[in-house]
Scaffold this motif. Structure first.
Motif, short mmCIF file in Angstrom:
data_model
loop_
_atom_site.label_atom_id
_atom_site.label_comp_id
_atom_site.label_asym_id
_atom_site.label_seq_id
_atom_site.Cartn_x
_atom_site.Cartn_y
_atom_site.Cartn_z
N GLY A 36 0.82 -1.22 0.00
CA GLY A 36 0.00 0.00 0.00
C GLY A 36 0.84 1.26 0.00
N GLY A 37 0.16 2.40 -0.06
CA GLY A 37 0.80 3.70 -0.16
C GLY A 37 0.40 4.34 -1.47
N GLY A 38 1.27 5.16 -2.01
CA GLY A 38 1.00 5.83 -3.28
C GLY A 38 1.61 5.05 -4.43
N ALA A 39 0.82 4.83 -5.46
CA ALA A 39 1.31 4.09 -6.64
C ALA A 39 1.07 4.91 -7.90
N LEU A 40 1.99 4.81 -8.81
CA LEU A 40 1.91 5.47 -10.10
C LEU A 40 1.83 4.41 -11.18
N ASP A 41 0.76 4.45 -11.98
CA ASP A 41 0.61 3.52 -13.10
C ASP A 41 0.82 4.33 -14.38
N ILE A 42 2.02 4.19 -14.94
CA ILE A 42 2.44 4.96 -16.11
C ILE A 42 1.96 4.25 -17.37
N ALA A 43 1.30 4.99 -18.27
CA ALA A 43 0.71 4.41 -19.48
C ALA A 43 -0.26 3.30 -19.08
N ASP A 104 5.42 5.17 -3.57
CA ASP A 104 5.91 3.93 -2.98
C ASP A 104 6.11 2.86 -4.05
N LEU A 105 5.42 3.03 -5.17
CA LEU A 105 5.49 2.04 -6.25
C LEU A 105 5.19 2.74 -7.57
N ALA A 106 5.93 2.39 -8.60
CA ALA A 106 5.61 2.81 -9.97
C ALA A 106 5.56 1.56 -10.83
N VAL A 107 4.56 1.52 -11.71
CA VAL A 107 4.34 0.38 -12.59
C VAL A 107 4.28 0.88 -14.03
N VAL A 108 5.02 0.19 -14.91
CA VAL A 108 5.00 0.50 -16.34
C VAL A 108 4.95 -0.84 -17.08
N ASP A 127 13.35 3.01 -0.57
CA ASP A 127 12.72 1.73 -0.23
C ASP A 127 11.43 1.47 -1.01
N GLY A 128 11.08 2.35 -1.96
CA GLY A 128 9.94 2.12 -2.83
C GLY A 128 10.31 1.17 -3.96
N TYR A 129 9.31 0.77 -4.73
CA TYR A 129 9.48 -0.27 -5.75
C TYR A 129 9.14 0.23 -7.15
N LEU A 130 9.75 -0.44 -8.11
CA LEU A 130 9.48 -0.18 -9.52
C LEU A 130 9.26 -1.52 -10.22
N PHE A 131 8.17 -1.59 -11.00
CA PHE A 131 7.88 -2.78 -11.80
C PHE A 131 7.79 -2.32 -13.25
N ILE A 132 8.61 -2.92 -14.11
CA ILE A 132 8.57 -2.63 -15.55
C ILE A 132 8.51 -3.95 -16.30
N GLU A 133 7.61 -4.01 -17.28
CA GLU A 133 7.59 -5.14 -18.20
C GLU A 133 7.28 -4.60 -19.58
N THR A 134 8.12 -4.98 -20.55
CA THR A 134 7.86 -4.57 -21.92
C THR A 134 8.60 -5.50 -22.88
N THR A 179 11.16 -8.29 -17.83
CA THR A 179 10.45 -7.85 -16.63
C THR A 179 11.45 -7.61 -15.52
N ILE A 180 11.25 -6.53 -14.78
CA ILE A 180 12.05 -6.27 -13.58
C ILE A 180 11.16 -5.73 -12.48
N PHE A 181 11.45 -6.16 -11.27
CA PHE A 181 10.84 -5.61 -10.06
C PHE A 181 11.98 -5.31 -9.14
N CYS A 182 12.15 -4.04 -8.80
CA CYS A 182 13.32 -3.64 -8.03
C CYS A 182 12.97 -2.60 -6.98
N GLN A 183 13.88 -2.45 -6.03
CA GLN A 183 13.66 -1.55 -4.89
C GLN A 183 14.72 -0.46 -4.86
N ASN A 184 14.26 0.76 -4.66
CA ASN A 184 15.15 1.91 -4.56
C ASN A 184 15.85 1.86 -3.20
N ARG A 185 17.15 1.67 -3.20
CA ARG A 185 17.91 1.58 -1.96
C ARG A 185 18.71 2.85 -1.67
N ARG A 186 18.41 3.95 -2.39
CA ARG A 186 19.13 5.20 -2.16
C ARG A 186 18.65 5.89 -0.92
#
Length: 186
Positions: A36-43, A104-108, A127-134, A179-186
């Motif tokens: 949960g939290g804020g999610a961005l669904d790009i395209a 907290d999450l972005a999905v593309v 500590d947020g996440y990114l999911f990309i598949e194309t 496909t990648i699912f990764c976490q921002n560790r900065r």
């Protein structure tokens, strides 16, 4: 025909055929991380990922160039009482719609604009996440209707997000997708 007209036409056709908007299977496989939290669904297209994320507790911002798609997602969100805010934007020109917000999450899924990679890194919280598949250039006959400029090179997402914690990566040659699912560790 400009990009918005092209995508409006595609989505009108899908809606006429009553094509269901389904969430991405590999995104759902990451459910243990999706808290949960804020999610961005790009395209966002017709909103399959947006609906799924809203149902599991995210406050979703769904963005697409197609006002047909965005209107449909808004209608479905309202009817189903889902916490989804929609925006129409051409991401090749209008990235300012994200200014000042961290997610907290972005999905593309199945949208590739490499100029957005550095921006995605800014939009996601520590500590947020990114999911990309194309699509990716796999040398097989798959995805011939997609121009190579919209296909990833082999391992491109691994290289691009090498400074992030990679939790899932797959390059599927039969399906011609990466496909990648990764976490921002900065």
């Amino acid at each position: 025909m400009d990009s918005q007209e092209k995508w409006n036409s595609k989505y009108k056709d899908r809606l006429t055929k009553k094509t269901e908007a389904e969430p991405n299977t590999r995104l759902m496989m990451q459910s243990g991380y999706l808290t949960g939290g804020g999610a961005l669904d790009i395209a966002c297209g017709l909103g399959g990922n947006s609906y799924y994320l809203a149902e599991i507790g995210y406050e979703v911002t769904a963005i697409d160039i197609s006002d047909v798609a965005v209107d449909y997602v808004q209608e479905q969100a309202t009817c189903n009482k889902l916490n989804i805010t929609v925006k129409t934007a051409d991401l090749t020109k209008q990235t300012s719609v994200f200014t000042g917000r961290k997610y907290d999450l972005a999905v593309v899924t199945y949208y590739l604009d490499r100029s957005l990679f550095p921006l995605m890194k800014e939009w996601i919280k520590t500590d947020g996440y990114l999911f990309i598949e194309t699509f990716f250039q796999n040398g097989s006959s798959g995805n011939q209707s997609v121009s190579n400029q919209y296909k990833l090179e082999s391992n491109e997402l691994l290289k691009e997000f090498s400074d992030w914690r990679v939790l899932y990566f797959e390059e599927n040659e039969q399906e011609g997708r990466q496909t990648i699912f990764c976490q921002n560790r900065r």
